[in-house]
Design a protein around this motif. Structure first.
Motif, mmCIF file in Angstrom:
data_model
loop_
_atom_site.group_PDB
_atom_site.id
_atom_site.type_symbol
_atom_site.label_atom_id
_atom_site.label_comp_id
_atom_site.label_asym_id
_atom_site.label_seq_id
_atom_site.Cartn_x
_atom_site.Cartn_y
_atom_site.Cartn_z
ATOM 1 N N TRP A 133 7.295 2.147 -3.603
ATOM 2 C CA TRP A 133 8.198 3.312 -3.043
ATOM 3 C C TRP A 133 7.395 4.714 -3.151
ATOM 4 O O TRP A 133 7.653 5.693 -2.484
ATOM 5 C CB TRP A 133 9.570 3.467 -3.772
ATOM 6 C CG TRP A 133 9.478 3.638 -5.527
ATOM 7 C CD1 TRP A 133 9.124 2.871 -6.227
ATOM 8 C CD2 TRP A 133 9.348 4.809 -5.840
ATOM 9 N NE1 TRP A 133 9.116 3.331 -7.518
ATOM 10 C CE2 TRP A 133 9.104 4.708 -7.420
ATOM 11 C CE3 TRP A 133 9.172 6.450 -5.670
ATOM 12 C CZ2 TRP A 133 9.123 5.944 -8.270
ATOM 13 C CZ3 TRP A 133 9.375 7.128 -6.303
ATOM 14 C CH2 TRP A 133 9.102 7.017 -7.848
ATOM 15 N N ARG A 134 6.698 4.649 -4.059
ATOM 16 C CA ARG A 134 5.823 6.183 -4.507
ATOM 17 C C ARG A 134 4.996 6.126 -3.059
ATOM 18 O O ARG A 134 4.693 7.099 -2.606
ATOM 19 C CB ARG A 134 4.838 5.954 -5.613
ATOM 20 C CG ARG A 134 5.756 6.138 -6.727
ATOM 21 C CD ARG A 134 4.839 6.033 -8.102
ATOM 22 N NE ARG A 134 5.371 5.843 -9.284
ATOM 23 C CZ ARG A 134 5.897 5.008 -9.994
ATOM 24 N NH1 ARG A 134 5.547 3.828 -9.540
ATOM 25 N NH2 ARG A 134 6.443 4.881 -11.312
ATOM 26 N N GLU A 175 5.402 4.942 -0.124
ATOM 27 C CA GLU A 175 6.075 5.353 0.978
ATOM 28 C C GLU A 175 6.593 6.862 1.165
ATOM 29 O O GLU A 175 6.599 7.281 2.285
ATOM 30 C CB GLU A 175 7.322 4.342 1.383
ATOM 31 C CG GLU A 175 6.897 2.924 1.661
ATOM 32 C CD GLU A 175 7.247 1.687 0.654
ATOM 33 O OE1 GLU A 175 8.177 1.908 0.194
ATOM 34 O OE2 GLU A 175 6.337 0.966 0.569
ATOM 35 N N LEU A 176 6.856 7.334 -0.178
ATOM 36 C CA LEU A 176 7.288 8.572 -0.421
ATOM 37 C C LEU A 176 6.142 9.535 0.054
ATOM 38 O O LEU A 176 6.453 10.479 0.831
ATOM 39 C CB LEU A 176 8.103 8.993 -1.538
ATOM 40 C CG LEU A 176 8.655 10.135 -1.875
ATOM 41 C CD1 LEU A 176 9.751 10.039 -1.014
ATOM 42 C CD2 LEU A 176 9.097 10.120 -3.350
ATOM 43 N N THR A 232 5.577 9.634 3.762
ATOM 44 C CA THR A 232 6.654 10.298 4.617
ATOM 45 C C THR A 232 6.113 11.775 4.407
ATOM 46 O O THR A 232 6.441 12.681 5.434
ATOM 47 C CB THR A 232 8.016 10.049 4.043
ATOM 48 O OG1 THR A 232 8.313 8.774 4.071
ATOM 49 C CG2 THR A 232 9.015 11.044 4.536
#
Length: 296
Positions: A150-151, A153-154, A157
């Motif tokens: 998730w890191r 992908e964040l 973004t």
């Protein structure tokens, strides 16, 4: 309109090359740091782009535009790609590229905020559909993703937002000079900044430890994923609107996922395919309405 679709076709080739570069980046991520990879990509890329610009007698940016063009180059080829490489170290090439595929949506929003392209109700619905699809795909696949994915992908973004501003702000400078001249100045600025940082932090020294396979991957990253992909990208921006060009980024996860399965054994999971379908659907909704002329 014919020129617009020529631009879109060029951007499709660029986005496909960018997808393969994502897989190569993921392959190198376990052996080097983000700054070294960025130096490799843009150092080699600049060495290819500069002779092409000189040989083809590219029209350089006007003197008054140089500070802005250099700043765009630093933010994009420097900051964006360091963030991009950091993101790739946390997650898979396909998942990171799925986050990257939201570029058209970011570009729409940035274009609306800057008064370049209006954000209509239809576009807003398209943005919502695509973002929800990406969020659902990434969330549902967390169990099979690398720890801390998730890191990545964040971070990706945040990087995509940088690229959206680059897409929107680049067009007037390209129109006042040339695609190749604009690219050369920006890429040269980014490469110089990266080499300076790399010299101070020891990232340049890491290149001496590369083996044959890593150098082959690095050369591909610089020539195909750096020089060729971005020559094509700015040529596309010269011919088509930022949103239409950014729409082609949806092929990026496909190219990244297909090559990553061969290089690092990453699976292409059903949730990622569904997420990509949602991105396609959202972009189709947002862009199928009649487009309005861009402001210069």
């Amino acid at each position: 309109m014919g020129g617009e679709w020529v631009g879109v076709a060029i951007a499709l080739v660029s986005s496909s090359l960018g997808g393969t570069a994502a897989a190569i980046t993921r392959y190198l991520a376990g052996n080097t740091d983000p700054v070294t990879m960025a130096i490799l990509r843009w150092g080699i890329g600049f060495c290819c782009v500069l002779p092409a610009a000189l040989l083809l007698k590219a029209r350089w940016p006007q003197r008054r535009d140089w500070p802005a063009v250099a700043a765009l180059g630093f933010c994009f080829f420097g900051v964006f790609f360091v963030l991009y490489n950091i993101a790739m170290s946390y997650t898979t090439a396909a998942r990171a590229s799925l986050a990257l595929a939201t570029l058209p949506l970011h570009t729409m929003v940035v274009g609306a905020l800057l008064g370049i392209e209006p954000l209509t109700k239809r576009k807003s619905i398209g943005v919502g559909v695509a973002v929800l699809g990406v969020f659902a795909a990434l969330a549902s696949g967390l169990s099979s993703a690398p720890a801390g994915a998730w890191r990545g992908e964040l971070i990706m973004t945040a990087a995509v937002l940088c690229m959206a501003f680059y897409n929107v702000w680049s067009r007037p400078f390209i129109q006042r000079s040339s695609a190749l001249g604009f690219l050369t100045v920006g890429m040269g600025t980014g490469a110089a900044a990266l080499i300076l940082v790399g010299s101070l932090t020891g990232s340049v020294a890491v290149l001496s430890q590369f083996g044959t396979a890593q150098w082959i991957a690095g050369l591909y990253l610089g020539i195909a994923g750096g020089a060729l992909a971005f020559i094509l990208w700015v040529l596309a921006l010269e011919r088509a609107s930022p949103t239409r060009v950014a729409n082609t980024m949806t092929v990026n996860p496909l190219a990244a996922g297909l090559l990553a399965t061969q290089l690092v054994g990453e699976p292409i999971t059903p949730n990622l395919v569904l997420g990509l379908v949602a991105v396609f659907a959202g972009i189709w909704i947002a862009t199928s309405a009649a487009s309005k002329p861009l402001k210069a």
